[in-house]
Design a protein around this motif. Structure first.
Motif, mmCIF file in Angstrom:
data_model
loop_
_atom_site.group_PDB
_atom_site.id
_atom_site.type_symbol
_atom_site.label_atom_id
_atom_site.label_comp_id
_atom_site.label_asym_id
_atom_site.label_seq_id
_atom_site.Cartn_x
_atom_site.Cartn_y
_atom_site.Cartn_z
ATOM 1 N N LEU A 155 0.828 -1.207 0.000
ATOM 2 C CA LEU A 155 0.000 0.000 0.000
ATOM 3 C C LEU A 155 0.862 1.256 0.000
ATOM 4 N N MET A 156 1.969 1.231 0.735
ATOM 5 C CA MET A 156 2.871 2.378 0.748
ATOM 6 C C MET A 156 3.505 2.588 -0.626
ATOM 7 N N VAL A 157 3.873 1.491 -1.289
ATOM 8 C CA VAL A 157 4.446 1.596 -2.637
ATOM 9 C C VAL A 157 3.450 2.255 -3.590
ATOM 10 N N TYR A 158 2.211 1.788 -3.580
ATOM 11 C CA TYR A 158 1.233 2.330 -4.521
ATOM 12 C C TYR A 158 0.822 3.758 -4.162
ATOM 13 N N TRP A 159 0.802 4.072 -2.873
ATOM 14 C CA TRP A 159 0.509 5.455 -2.477
ATOM 15 C C TRP A 159 1.574 6.397 -3.018
ATOM 16 N N CYS A 160 2.847 6.048 -2.834
ATOM 17 C CA CYS A 160 3.929 6.904 -3.328
ATOM 18 C C CYS A 160 3.918 6.967 -4.853
ATOM 19 N N ALA A 161 3.610 5.838 -5.510
ATOM 20 C CA ALA A 161 3.514 5.822 -6.972
ATOM 21 C C ALA A 161 2.448 6.793 -7.449
ATOM 22 N N ASP A 162 1.320 6.830 -6.775
ATOM 23 C CA ASP A 162 0.239 7.741 -7.158
ATOM 24 C C ASP A 162 0.659 9.199 -6.973
ATOM 25 N N VAL A 163 1.430 9.477 -5.922
ATOM 26 C CA VAL A 163 1.931 10.839 -5.714
ATOM 27 C C VAL A 163 2.815 11.260 -6.884
ATOM 28 N N LEU A 164 3.731 10.378 -7.282
ATOM 29 C CA LEU A 164 4.616 10.703 -8.407
ATOM 30 C C LEU A 164 3.830 10.826 -9.703
ATOM 31 N N ASP A 165 2.844 9.952 -9.905
ATOM 32 C CA ASP A 165 2.026 10.039 -11.116
ATOM 33 C C ASP A 165 1.220 11.328 -11.150
ATOM 34 N N GLY A 166 0.949 11.897 -9.976
ATOM 35 C CA GLY A 166 0.201 13.151 -9.916
ATOM 36 C C GLY A 166 1.040 14.364 -10.238
ATOM 37 N N GLY A 167 2.328 14.161 -10.504
ATOM 38 C CA GLY A 167 3.196 15.267 -10.914
ATOM 39 C C GLY A 167 4.042 15.847 -9.808
ATOM 40 N N ALA A 168 3.892 15.370 -8.578
ATOM 41 C CA ALA A 168 4.706 15.875 -7.475
ATOM 42 C C ALA A 168 6.125 15.330 -7.574
ATOM 43 N N ARG A 169 7.064 16.070 -7.009
ATOM 44 C CA ARG A 169 8.447 15.597 -7.020
ATOM 45 C C ARG A 169 8.594 14.340 -6.179
ATOM 46 N N GLY A 170 7.841 14.273 -5.096
ATOM 47 C CA GLY A 170 7.758 13.043 -4.320
ATOM 48 C C GLY A 170 8.949 12.740 -3.445
ATOM 49 N N THR A 171 9.793 13.745 -3.160
ATOM 50 C CA THR A 171 10.976 13.482 -2.349
ATOM 51 C C THR A 171 10.595 13.049 -0.930
ATOM 52 N N VAL A 172 9.665 13.780 -0.328
ATOM 53 C CA VAL A 172 9.238 13.450 1.033
ATOM 54 C C VAL A 172 8.530 12.098 1.057
ATOM 55 N N GLU A 173 7.620 11.912 0.113
ATOM 56 C CA GLU A 173 6.857 10.663 0.072
ATOM 57 C C GLU A 173 7.755 9.460 -0.171
ATOM 58 N N SER A 174 8.754 9.616 -1.052
ATOM 59 C CA SER A 174 9.648 8.480 -1.321
ATOM 60 C C SER A 174 10.539 8.194 -0.122
ATOM 61 N N SER A 175 10.874 9.231 0.661
ATOM 62 C CA SER A 175 11.614 8.997 1.897
ATOM 63 C C SER A 175 10.782 8.160 2.862
ATOM 64 N N MET A 176 9.517 8.532 3.011
ATOM 65 C CA MET A 176 8.644 7.773 3.907
ATOM 66 C C MET A 176 8.477 6.338 3.417
ATOM 67 N N ALA A 177 8.299 6.181 2.111
ATOM 68 C CA ALA A 177 8.125 4.841 1.550
ATOM 69 C C ALA A 177 9.377 4.003 1.747
ATOM 70 N N LYS A 178 10.533 4.612 1.517
ATOM 71 C CA LYS A 178 11.781 3.868 1.635
ATOM 72 C C LYS A 178 11.974 3.357 3.059
ATOM 73 N N VAL A 179 11.703 4.213 4.036
ATOM 74 C CA VAL A 179 11.848 3.798 5.431
ATOM 75 C C VAL A 179 10.821 2.726 5.776
ATOM 76 N N ALA A 180 9.554 3.022 5.517
ATOM 77 C CA ALA A 180 8.484 2.117 5.931
ATOM 78 C C ALA A 180 8.607 0.753 5.257
ATOM 79 N N VAL A 181 8.891 0.749 3.962
ATOM 80 C CA VAL A 181 8.949 -0.509 3.218
ATOM 81 C C VAL A 181 10.192 -1.306 3.596
ATOM 82 N N SER A 182 11.337 -0.656 3.656
ATOM 83 C CA SER A 182 12.562 -1.405 3.972
ATOM 84 C C SER A 182 12.492 -1.997 5.375
ATOM 85 N N GLU A 183 11.945 -1.259 6.332
ATOM 86 C CA GLU A 183 11.849 -1.779 7.693
ATOM 87 C C GLU A 183 10.818 -2.912 7.773
ATOM 88 N N ALA A 184 9.695 -2.762 7.076
ATOM 89 C CA ALA A 184 8.685 -3.830 7.068
ATOM 90 C C ALA A 184 9.231 -5.094 6.417
#
Length: 396
Positions: free
Chosen positions: A306-335
């Motif tokens: 879910l975190m992967v697809y949430w961040c993907a949707d942010v990037l697809d929406g045109g945002a740079r996604g730096t903050v979101e990808s940081s959150m995804a990287k932490v949450a996904v790698s730790e999980a």
């Protein structure tokens, strides 16, 4: 399969492609997981070429990049890359692996038509690997998680630039056909494309590391008065850090996609083992200490997805996604670290052997928590943003 992968909001075209990738990885790639050409520094060049030839024959070379040069959406890319990751060799075979996937994305966004023709077209075709030269040795005081500390320099000399410095942890430098080199000029950071091998780009050594999935391993490299034509600069002088951000958010997310696939497969192996292995009169999975760990795996896998697809949707929406990808990287790698650890624990002695990929996935995910920024750096960056936002709110 004991984990159902997301299919909602993904085009029929991308789903069909993802299904083909999954079939190819499970049926064609998985048998190579015990190939003797797998070494401590990754698959050999011979094995890499064989796997890529099989993917090319299956029409699955670089599947996330379309025939017209376009790119699947990030959500569609997730469906494809998760499935390519079902084997540690899948991203290599399909040419969706790091650092190539991120480098192709960057060149597609920034490179001139001539550089795309010279380098990107060959990469998309799977004809060569690439490397990204940014990190520098700690003993030199160079750039690691803080790229502003970069010591590698580039100086203009007529219609050329001369680059000098040392780099480390350069994934795939040994055997790469092209490199993206970051260096510092008076204008700021710059990026250059260089044909490899090159006599002025010398590999000092390939380090022994905990992970072993990437061809060429991770190298320490000396760049000694490398002289490149000005037209081999990627984009404009002084814009290197901005280009690194263009690459960074999607590349972080792609790591999450691929390793999610690997942990889904490790979980499948653990579920199969614990259903077949008996202890104290019943299957291991019927013991709560084991069954509960696998149940927790399901929750962590789904949350990571879910975190992967949430961040993907942010990037697809045109945002740079730096903050979101940081959150995804932490949450996904730790999980995923928790998932890999539980899989190994459930399998006991079998888990620590090389008889399945579970042991390798555990090692790879441990490394994943560090590369593309360790967890602590991302948390620090996120905390800085919280402070900035709070300060701004107090002083509108």
């Amino acid at each position: 399969m004991s984990f159902t992968m997301e299919r909602s909001g993904i085009s029929d075209r991308a789903l069909a492609l993802a299904d083909r990738v999954e079939t190819f990885v499970r049926e064609t790639v998985v048998p190579f997981e015990r190939d003797p050409r797998l070494g401590a520094h990754g698959p050999s060049e011979e094995l890499s070429k064989e796997l890529k030839a099989l993917a090319r024959d299956a029409g699955l070379m670089t599947p996330h990049i379309l025939e017209d040069g376009g790119h699947l959406t990030q959500r569609e890319t997730a469906a494809v890359l998760i499935r390519s990751g079902l084997s540690p060799l899948g991203p290599l075979a399909c040419h969706t692996c790091a650092p190539d996937e991120g480098n192709m994305y960057l060149l597609g966004k920034v490179a001139s038509p001539d550089l795309k023709e010279r380098f990107l077209s060959r990469m998309i075709a799977g004809e060569m690997r690439s490397a990204f030269f940014m990190t520098e040795p700690a003993e030199d005081g160079g750039a690691g998680s803080d790229p502003s500390m970069m010591l590698t320099t580039c100086v203009p000399d007529g219609n050329h630039w001369v680059i000098k410095g040392r780099k480390t942890y350069i994934t795939g430098a040994d055997g790469a056909g092209m490199g993206i080199v970051m260096a510092k000029a008076e204008e700021g950071a710059c990026m250059f494309l260089v044909d490899l091998p090159h006599p002025n780009v010398r590999i000092e050594r390939v380090m022994n590391t905990i992970d072993s999935s990437m061809p060429g391993g991770h190298a320490v490299v000396t760049i000694d008065n490398l002289r490149l034509p000005a037209d081999q600069m990627l984009g404009d002088a002084g814009e290197g850090f901005r280009y690194a951000q263009v690459r960074l958010a999607p590349a972080r997310l792609s790591h999450c996609m691929r390793w999610l696939g690997a942990c889904i497969r490790a979980h499948e192996i653990a579920v199969n083992y614990t259903n077949r292995r008996q202890a104290f009169g019943k299957p291991l999975i019927d013991h709560e200490g084991v069954g509960f760990m696998l149940a927790e795996n399901l929750m962590d896998l789904k949350q990571a997805e879910l975190m992967v697809y949430w961040c993907a949707d942010v990037l697809d929406g045109g945002a740079r996604g730096t903050v979101e990808s940081s959150m995804a990287k932490v949450a996904v790698s730790e999980a995923l670290m928790r998932v890999a650890d539980r899989c190994l624990q459930c399998m006991g002695g079998q888990g620590v052997t090389g008889d399945t990929i579970v042991e390798q996935v555990f090692r790879e995910i441990r490394a994943f928590r560090i590369y593309d920024g360790p967890t602590e750096v991302h948390k620090w960056s996120l905390a800085k943003k919280l402070k900035r936002d709070w300060t701004k709110a107090q002083n509108p």
